[in-house]
Design an enzyme around this catalytic site. Structure first.
Site, PDB file in Angstrom:
ATOM      1  N   HIS A  33       0.982  -1.290  -0.279  1.00  0.00           N
ATOM      2  CA  HIS A  33      -0.054  -0.014  -0.183  1.00  0.00           C
ATOM      3  C   HIS A  33       0.565   1.152  -0.011  1.00  0.00           C
ATOM      4  CE1 HIS A  33      -3.854  -1.372   2.000  1.00  0.00           C
ATOM      5  NE2 HIS A  33      -3.120  -2.728   1.181  1.00  0.00           N
ATOM      6  N   GLU A  43       0.882   3.752   1.508  1.00  0.00           N
ATOM      7  CA  GLU A  43       1.372   4.537   2.764  1.00  0.00           C
ATOM      8  C   GLU A  43       2.320   3.908   4.048  1.00  0.00           C
ATOM      9  OE1 GLU A  43      -1.628   3.167   2.107  1.00  0.00           O
ATOM     10  OE2 GLU A  43      -3.412   4.022   3.642  1.00  0.00           O
ATOM     11  N   CYS A  94      -6.773   2.222   5.085  1.00  0.00           N
ATOM     12  CA  CYS A  94      -7.014   0.676   6.277  1.00  0.00           C
ATOM     13  C   CYS A  94      -6.881   0.697   7.294  1.00  0.00           C
ATOM     14  CB  CYS A  94      -6.756  -0.423   4.979  1.00  0.00           C
ATOM     15  SG  CYS A  94      -4.967  -0.657   5.259  1.00  0.00           S
ATOM     16  N   CYS A 144      -3.008  -0.126   6.867  1.00  0.00           N
ATOM     17  CA  CYS A 144      -1.787   1.128   7.471  1.00  0.00           C
ATOM     18  C   CYS A 144      -1.742   1.785   8.568  1.00  0.00           C
ATOM     19  CB  CYS A 144      -2.665   1.986   6.214  1.00  0.00           C
ATOM     20  SG  CYS A 144      -1.899   0.597   4.570  1.00  0.00           S
TER      21      CYS A 144
END
Length: 168
Positions: free
Chosen positions: A56, A58, A86, A89
């Site tokens: 991801h 992040e 999410c 993260c």
């Protein structure tokens, strides 16, 4: 420059990262991590390219920032991300001690910065983040909607094409 102007500026950099992801066929999510007035990391989603669930934007930005700073604590930093983080993260954000999270679009199916739950401000954790939402949110949301609209169209055309080939 006022804080909301800075937030808009850095979100535009995160949007640029998201566009890089989109060019590669990834979900267009971008992240920029800032300390003071210095961008110390910039990243975009790479899950499809790297075949890794944890790729991801992040997490990649946090990892880059930790390497840049030579420390796992990112105290005093702000993470700008085009989509609400999410649970995975959000956990990394809390554990790395990011001070502020500024996001664009809410995530009604997985957002853990206030939409489904708010892990970033959970008082039972030993760290909480300031959360700012809806910074250039419509632009971020429209970019994601257009991406998924195009993906559904391509998948429908692909299925239609495959069905036509299976008739003979």
């Amino acid at each position: 420059m006022l804080q909301n102007e800075k937030d808009g500026h850095y979100m535009s950099l995160a949007i640029n990262e998201a566009r890089k992801a989109e060019e590669l066929g990834e979900v267009p999510i971008g992240a920029v991590l800032v300390m003071g007035d210095e961008v110390i990391a910039a990243a975009y989603n790479r899950r499809e390219i790297e075949h890794r669930a944890v790729a991801h934007a992040e997490l990649i930005a946090i990892d880059q920032a930790c390497k840049t700073k030579g420390a796992w604590r990112l105290t005093g930093s702000t993470l700008y991300v085009t989509l609400e983080p999410c649970a995975m993260c959000a956990g990394a954000i809390v554990l790395s001690r990011v001070e502020r999270v500024v996001y664009g679009a809410p995530d009604p199916k997985g957002g853990c910065a206030g939409t489904l739950m708010n892990l970033l401000q959970e008082e039972r954790f030993n760290h909480q983040c300031e959360v700012i939402s809806d910074v250039r949110g419509q632009e971020c949301s429209e970019m994601l909607s257009a991406f998924f609209r195009g993906l559904r169209k391509r998948n429908k055309e692909k299925k239609k094409s495959q069905n036509g080939q299976n008739r003979f």
